[in-house]
Design a protein around this motif. Structure first.
Motif, short mmCIF file in Angstrom:
data_model
loop_
_atom_site.label_atom_id
_atom_site.label_comp_id
_atom_site.label_asym_id
_atom_site.label_seq_id
_atom_site.Cartn_x
_atom_site.Cartn_y
_atom_site.Cartn_z
N UNK A 1 0.81 -1.21 0.00
CA UNK A 1 0.00 0.00 0.00
C UNK A 1 0.85 1.26 0.00
N UNK A 2 0.38 2.32 -0.67
CA UNK A 2 1.12 3.59 -0.74
C UNK A 2 1.35 4.20 0.65
N UNK A 3 0.37 4.05 1.54
CA UNK A 3 0.53 4.64 2.87
C UNK A 3 1.72 4.02 3.60
N UNK A 4 1.91 2.71 3.39
CA UNK A 4 3.06 2.04 4.02
C UNK A 4 4.37 2.62 3.48
N UNK A 5 4.46 2.75 2.16
CA UNK A 5 5.70 3.25 1.56
C UNK A 5 5.99 4.68 2.05
N UNK A 6 4.94 5.48 2.07
CA UNK A 6 5.07 6.87 2.51
C UNK A 6 5.58 6.93 3.95
N UNK A 7 4.96 6.15 4.83
CA UNK A 7 5.35 6.16 6.24
C UNK A 7 6.74 5.56 6.43
N UNK A 8 7.03 4.52 5.66
CA UNK A 8 8.35 3.88 5.73
C UNK A 8 9.46 4.87 5.36
N UNK A 9 9.26 5.59 4.26
CA UNK A 9 10.31 6.52 3.80
C UNK A 9 10.50 7.68 4.78
N UNK A 10 9.42 8.03 5.48
CA UNK A 10 9.54 9.11 6.47
C UNK A 10 9.84 8.57 7.86
N UNK A 11 9.94 7.23 7.95
CA UNK A 11 9.97 6.61 9.28
C UNK A 11 11.34 6.30 9.84
#
Ligand code: HEC
Length: 216
Positions: free
Chosen positions: A117-127
């Protein structure tokens, strides 16, 4: 041995979920119709991710067509002139180097947005978070990840908003790569609806015409 294998089969599907457990995913502010964002995302992906990752189910010329570039442009922009338009988008890393240097295989990201999911990728890259005690980086959604905090420099030298925008653009690009037909499918859907609507009106008028002189 068999038992162990069975146990692994049972446990493995939960492992990735367990990693996410307890971390709320941030909603990725992406828009597949925003070509400027997709173009920025493609460039950022080329600059910061293709040293390790591929999106091998995509060809350069397909991306060019969808994002509004010519074949020459995309090869220059995404591959520094080192690929042909018909080539798959491969990593610049030589085979085997990931195992040698990182001790793991770097995953292809073609279907990652579909998988997690895009939300996972987004949070991962900012995480990515720096642990003062161990003096190492960790990631809040994928603890102990082998992937380095690649965007550290970008984050440090830009505003919070700009960094979020960059990450959103990369996520947008990966969401597009995961389902390149989606934009087209949605616009086709509208055309079909419009056609059906006009057809309905014509049919209705025709019906009125047929029944005009008939008493009913
Ligand atoms: C130095 C090599 C390297 C670079 C550069 C790199 N990655 Fe990774 N990436 C990895 C490795 C290795 C993994 C596997 C991580 C693991 O299993 O711990 C990974 C995993 C991932 C995953 C999957 C995480 C998961 O939950 O399985 C995503 C998404 C990802 N990378 C996105 C990116 C993006 C986007 C960029 C560019 C901004 C990027 N990576 C740059 C090495 C890299």
């Amino acid at each position: 041995m068999k038992k162990l294998f069975g146990l692994l089969l049972f446990v493995l599907p939960f492992v990735s979920v367990a990693a996410v457990h307890g971390v709320e995913l941030e909603k990725a502010p992406i828009n597949l119709k925003d070509k400027a964002s997709l173009q920025r995302g493609a460039l950022l992906f080329s600059n910061y991710c293709m040293a390790c990752h591929s999106v091998k189910y995509m060809r350069y010329n397909r991306i060019a067509r969808d994002l509004g570039w010519t074949d020459d442009e995309i090869v220059k922009k995404m591959a520094y002139g080192q690929a042909k338009p018909v080539d798959d988008v491969m990593t610049r890393m030589l085979p085997g180097v990931d195992m040698e240097v990182l001790g793991t295989h770097v995953p292809d990201l073609s279907l990652m947005a579909r998988l997690k999911g895009p939300d996972y990728i987004y949070t991962f890259l900012k995480g990515f978070e720096y642990d003062e005690k161990t003096k190492t980086w960790d990631n809040k959604v994928l603890h102990g990840t082998v992937m380095p905090n690649i965007l550290e420099g970008v984050q440090r030298y830009s505003t919070k908003e700009q960094f979020s925008q960059d990450v959103a653009d990369i996520t947008n690009f990966l969401a597009y790569v995961g389902e390149p037909i989606k934009v087209k499918r949605e616009s086709l859907g509208w055309k079909v609806m419009l056609f059906l609507f006009i057809f309905f009106i014509i049919t209705y008028l025709l019906k009125k015409e047929y029944w005009r002189d008939i008493k009913h």
